[in-house]
Scaffold this motif. Structure first.
Motif, PDB file in Angstrom:
ATOM      1  N   GLU A 107       0.812  -1.221   0.000  1.00 60.55           N
ATOM      2  CA  GLU A 107       0.000   0.000   0.000  1.00 60.55           C
ATOM      3  C   GLU A 107       0.843   1.268   0.000  1.00 60.55           C
ATOM      4  OE1 GLU A 107      -3.902   0.280   2.251  1.00 60.55           O
ATOM      5  OE2 GLU A 107      -2.567   1.382   3.593  1.00 60.55           O
ATOM      6  N   LYS A 153       0.705   5.576  -7.412  1.00 59.60           N
ATOM      7  CA  LYS A 153      -0.528   5.420  -8.170  1.00 59.60           C
ATOM      8  C   LYS A 153      -0.221   4.770  -9.519  1.00 59.60           C
ATOM      9  CE  LYS A 153      -2.566   9.508  -5.988  1.00 59.60           C
ATOM     10  NZ  LYS A 153      -3.150  10.851  -6.209  1.00 59.60           N
ATOM     11  N   GLY A 154      -1.256   4.304 -10.179  1.00 54.28           N
ATOM     12  CA  GLY A 154      -1.095   3.766 -11.510  1.00 54.28           C
ATOM     13  C   GLY A 154      -0.411   2.420 -11.558  1.00 54.28           C
ATOM     14  N   ARG A 160       2.374   6.613  -1.557  1.00 55.91           N
ATOM     15  CA  ARG A 160       1.418   5.628  -2.053  1.00 55.91           C
ATOM     16  C   ARG A 160       1.394   5.725  -3.574  1.00 55.91           C
ATOM     17  NH1 ARG A 160      -1.050   7.608   2.700  1.00 55.91           N
ATOM     18  NH2 ARG A 160      -1.560   5.940   4.198  1.00 55.91           N
ATOM     19  N   GLU A 183       3.660  11.263  -8.056  1.00 54.59           N
ATOM     20  CA  GLU A 183       2.298  11.025  -7.596  1.00 54.59           C
ATOM     21  C   GLU A 183       2.304  10.176  -6.338  1.00 54.59           C
ATOM     22  OE1 GLU A 183      -0.773  11.154 -11.279  1.00 54.59           O
ATOM     23  OE2 GLU A 183       0.282   9.252 -10.981  1.00 54.59           O
ATOM     24  N   GLY A 184       1.326  10.445  -5.480  1.00 58.65           N
ATOM     25  CA  GLY A 184       1.106   9.598  -4.324  1.00 58.65           C
ATOM     26  C   GLY A 184       1.860   9.997  -3.072  1.00 58.65           C
TER      27      GLY A 184
END
Length: 272
Positions: A175, A267-268, A265, A248-249
């Motif tokens: 996660e 993404k994608g 975290r 990102e994230g």
């Protein structure tokens, strides 16, 4: 197949994992408090507490501020250490001999399993197997935390792995990655490299997502310093904000940044 378990030196210090406890109390409060159905008997398991059960007891105190009836199980591969810890056992806190095949009863599902500073010397290719082994004791949506911290807890990096719900739920989802520093060693992003989880430490190389992450973080840190943010907490905050614009994230929660935490975290479908 050889056992996944390896005896560790077992040395630890008081307060080594308090920053991790604080993070979990703030952001995993529903997980720690939940009491419906099987969660009423769900335990926190601290795997490999070492020569002294200090970190287990500190976590028990922190988590019971949210859930006073929380059962805590400390697990240690070394039989002598497990026996010695019995002096600190009570009605809600037990210490047991065991390894990654956790010595839990059928009526003791886990809500949270922590395995810190256990895999630093093992072969990195075995890490996913350890994650799967530990995650099978979790209730769906339960959390596995695995990583490393230095001797005093000044620097920490850890996987946050969530057991899924439904088919294939026994395979934990990667996660997030969690980083923390208390600034006692100053701050630079590469400070975390030697404390990355075992399976990531040698992957900070071109072509790997974790390399891209550290490259972006280092660039953001250099920019922050160029703009005059040289005091470590200030540089950390500004670098984290710059990192969030590049990757990102990356969480930008003000509490996280003010307390020395970065949470990524991806993404994608990026795998770390």
């Amino acid at each position: 197949m050889p056992s996944l378990d390896t005896k560790t030196r077992g040395r630890t210090s008081r307060g080594r994992l308090r920053a991790l406890d604080a993070f979990l109390c703030r952001f995993e409060r529903p997980l720690l408090e939940r009491r419906d159905g099987p969660w009423a008997h769900a335990v926190f398991v601290d795997v490999g507490f070492g020569e002294h059960p200090w970190t287990t007891l500190e976590s028990a105190q922190a988590f019971r501020a949210l859930n006073p009836e929380l059962a805590v199980v400390g697990v240690e591969l070394d039989a002598e250490r497990a026996r010695a810890a019995q002096a600190d056992a009570d009605a809600r806190t037990s210490f047991r001999e065991g390894g990654f095949a956790l010595p839990l009863r059928p009526d003791e599902p886990a809500r949270l399993v922590r395995a810190m500073n256990l895999l630093r010397q093992g072969p990195p290719e075995r890490v996913p197997e350890v994650h799967r082994t530990l995650a099978r004791y979790l209730l769906p949506s339960g959390l596995l935390v695995e990583g490393s911290a230095d001797a005093t807890g000044a620097v920490m990096a850890a996987h946050l792995l969530r057991r899924g719900v439904g088919e294939g739920a026994e395979l934990p989802l990667r996660e997030a990655l969690l980083f923390h520093t208390d600034f006692s060693l100053g701050f630079a992003p590469m400070l975390f490299r030697d404390w990355l989880p075992r399976d990531l430490r040698r992957r900070v190389r071109p072509g790997e997502p974790i390399h891209d992450f550290f490259s972006a973080w280092s660039a953001a840190w250099q920019q922050a310093r160029t703009l005059g943010h040289t005091h470590p907490p200030d540089a950390f905050r500004e670098a984290a904000l710059g990192l969030s614009a590049r990757m990102e994230g990356v969480a930008t929660d003000p509490w996280l940044l003010s307390q020395g935490y970065v949470v990524w975290r991806p993404k994608g479908g990026v795998c770390f």
